[in-house]
Design a protein around this motif. Structure first.
Motif, PDB file in Angstrom:
ATOM      1  N   GLY A  39      -8.253  22.947   9.869  1.00 21.62           N
ATOM      2  CA  GLY A  39      -8.703  21.677   9.300  1.00 21.62           C
ATOM      3  C   GLY A  39      -7.933  20.519   9.911  1.00 21.62           C
ATOM      4  N   VAL A  56       0.844  -1.211   0.000  1.00 22.65           N
ATOM      5  CA  VAL A  56       0.000   0.000   0.000  1.00 22.65           C
ATOM      6  C   VAL A  56       0.876   1.256   0.000  1.00 22.65           C
ATOM      7  N   LEU A  57       2.032   1.152   0.637  1.00 20.86           N
ATOM      8  CA  LEU A  57       2.967   2.291   0.612  1.00 20.86           C
ATOM      9  C   LEU A  57       3.419   2.583  -0.819  1.00 20.86           C
ATOM     10  N   ALA A 109       0.637   4.263  -2.514  1.00 20.43           N
ATOM     11  CA  ALA A 109       0.546   5.660  -2.058  1.00 20.43           C
ATOM     12  C   ALA A 109       1.604   6.520  -2.746  1.00 20.43           C
ATOM     13  N   MET A 165       0.522   7.150  -6.242  1.00 20.80           N
ATOM     14  CA  MET A 165      -0.562   8.144  -6.239  1.00 20.80           C
ATOM     15  C   MET A 165       0.028   9.549  -6.076  1.00 20.80           C
ATOM     16  N   LYS A 166       1.003   9.666  -5.171  1.00 20.17           N
ATOM     17  CA  LYS A 166       1.603  10.981  -4.931  1.00 20.17           C
ATOM     18  C   LYS A 166       2.321  11.508  -6.177  1.00 20.17           C
ATOM     19  N   HIS A 215      -1.466   9.043   7.770  1.00 15.37           N
ATOM     20  CA  HIS A 215      -2.106   9.099   6.448  1.00 15.37           C
ATOM     21  C   HIS A 215      -2.137  10.563   5.986  1.00 15.37           C
ATOM     22  N   LEU A 264     -12.986  22.563  10.608  1.00 16.95           N
ATOM     23  CA  LEU A 264     -13.514  21.559   9.671  1.00 16.95           C
ATOM     24  C   LEU A 264     -12.748  20.258   9.860  1.00 16.95           C
TER      25      LEU A 264
END
Ligand code: B1M
Length: 233
Positions: free
Chosen positions: A158, A76-77, A80, A83-84, A115, A189
């Motif tokens: 946030g 998953v890393l 990720a 994705m980055k 995360h 938020l």
């Protein structure tokens, strides 16, 4: 040579390419995600569509198999990171805005939580909508928020949390703001996959934001309200 090597991304149709990008994200193939992102942009895709349809949707699939024990942390890393890489290309396009600044937001992932993809996305979209964004990164204790609030004097605070074990920490931050008598000076938020509206209300946030687009809309709505209040004061 593997089957993977024989696929020429630029020769795929849009639908096939998006499908392939989901697979490549799943396999953590950073270079392929970089290339796919660029191809879609070159074909005239809006950056937001590339983000949501190719990257976020791909990550959703990764999340399901992570939950079901089919994928593990190291894999998953890699996803990720891939994705980055795609987000890095989209970022300048999403934040490109000549609009006057709407306000300032401090955002960070709370203590115990590393995360950051969702938080980064929210930051990017907020910048794109014309907000100044101060990103505190991950694993933030309450002190980091307080320090940033004092230094930056934002309009919005946030917080992001992706774990059921870390989401209660948002209440620690809000309660500390209350103790210091500064809670009502800021719009708070919150967001992250395990949260919901009820949780947001229960911890005393101004709003829970389901995704980055909602965060932008909510932030704009609160800024409008603040301006109206100031005009009527
Ligand atoms: Co983690 N992880 N993870 N993980 N991880 C989840 C969250 C999980 C749901 C996976 C699963 O089981 N299905 C699960 C949590 C279960 C739970 O708490 N109920 C989980 C777990 C268990 C863990 C570890 C404990 C695993 C372990 O070590 N055994 C560990 C915890 C580490 C820690 O934080 N202390 C861990 C580690 C990791 C990685 C490091 C491998 C990696 C993170 C890499 C990184 O972020 N740099 C990772 C990832 C990638 C995930 C999943 C697969 C994907 C998260 C993501 O990036 N989604 C995730 C599964 C899932 O969520 N489906 C999972 C894409 C992103 C665009 O969406 O983050 O939801 P999201 O953000 C959205 C909205 O939520 C919202 O807007 C964003 C954009 O639209 N939003 C906000 C988010 N923050 C906001 C803030 C706002 C507003 C809106 O402020 C105003």
């Amino acid at each position: 040579m593997s089957d993977e090597d024989e696929i020429i991304l630029s020769e795929l149709s849009d639908d096939e390419l998006v499908q392939q990008m989901h697979d490549d994200l799943y396999d953590g193939l950073k270079d392929e995600i970089t290339e796919g992102t660029q191809i879609l942009l070159d074909r005239g895709w809006a950056p937001y569509d590339v983000l949501t349809k190719a990257l976020v949707e791909g990550m959703r699939i990764v999340g399901e198999d992570f939950r079901d024990g089919i994928l593990f942390v190291p894999e998953v890393l890699l996803s990720a990171n891939a994705m980055k890489a795609g987000m890095a290309i989209l970022r300048p396009l999403l934040v490109e805005t000549g609009a006057p600044k709407l306000g300032k937001m401090v955002i960070g992932t709370v203590k115990g939580d590393i995360h950051d993809i969702g938080k980064n996305l929210v930051g990017m979209m907020m910048e794109g909508a014309g907000f100044d964004v101060i990103d505190l990164g991950i694993n933030n204790p309450v002190e980091n928020y307080l320090e940033a609030i004092e230094k930056e004097q934002p309009d919005i605070v946030g917080m992001s949390a992706l774990l059921t074990t870390t989401m209660p920490y948002m209440k620690v931050v809000i309660d500390t703001m209350k103790e210091k008598g500064i809670r009502d000076d800021y719009v708070v938020l919150v967001g992250g996959a395990p949260l919901n509206e009820e949780f947001g209300r229960a911890i005393g946030a101004d709003a829970y934001c389901r995704d980055a687009a909602v965060a932008v809309e909510t932030a704009k709505m609160f800024m409008k309200r603040r301006h109206n209040q100031m005009e009527n004061a």
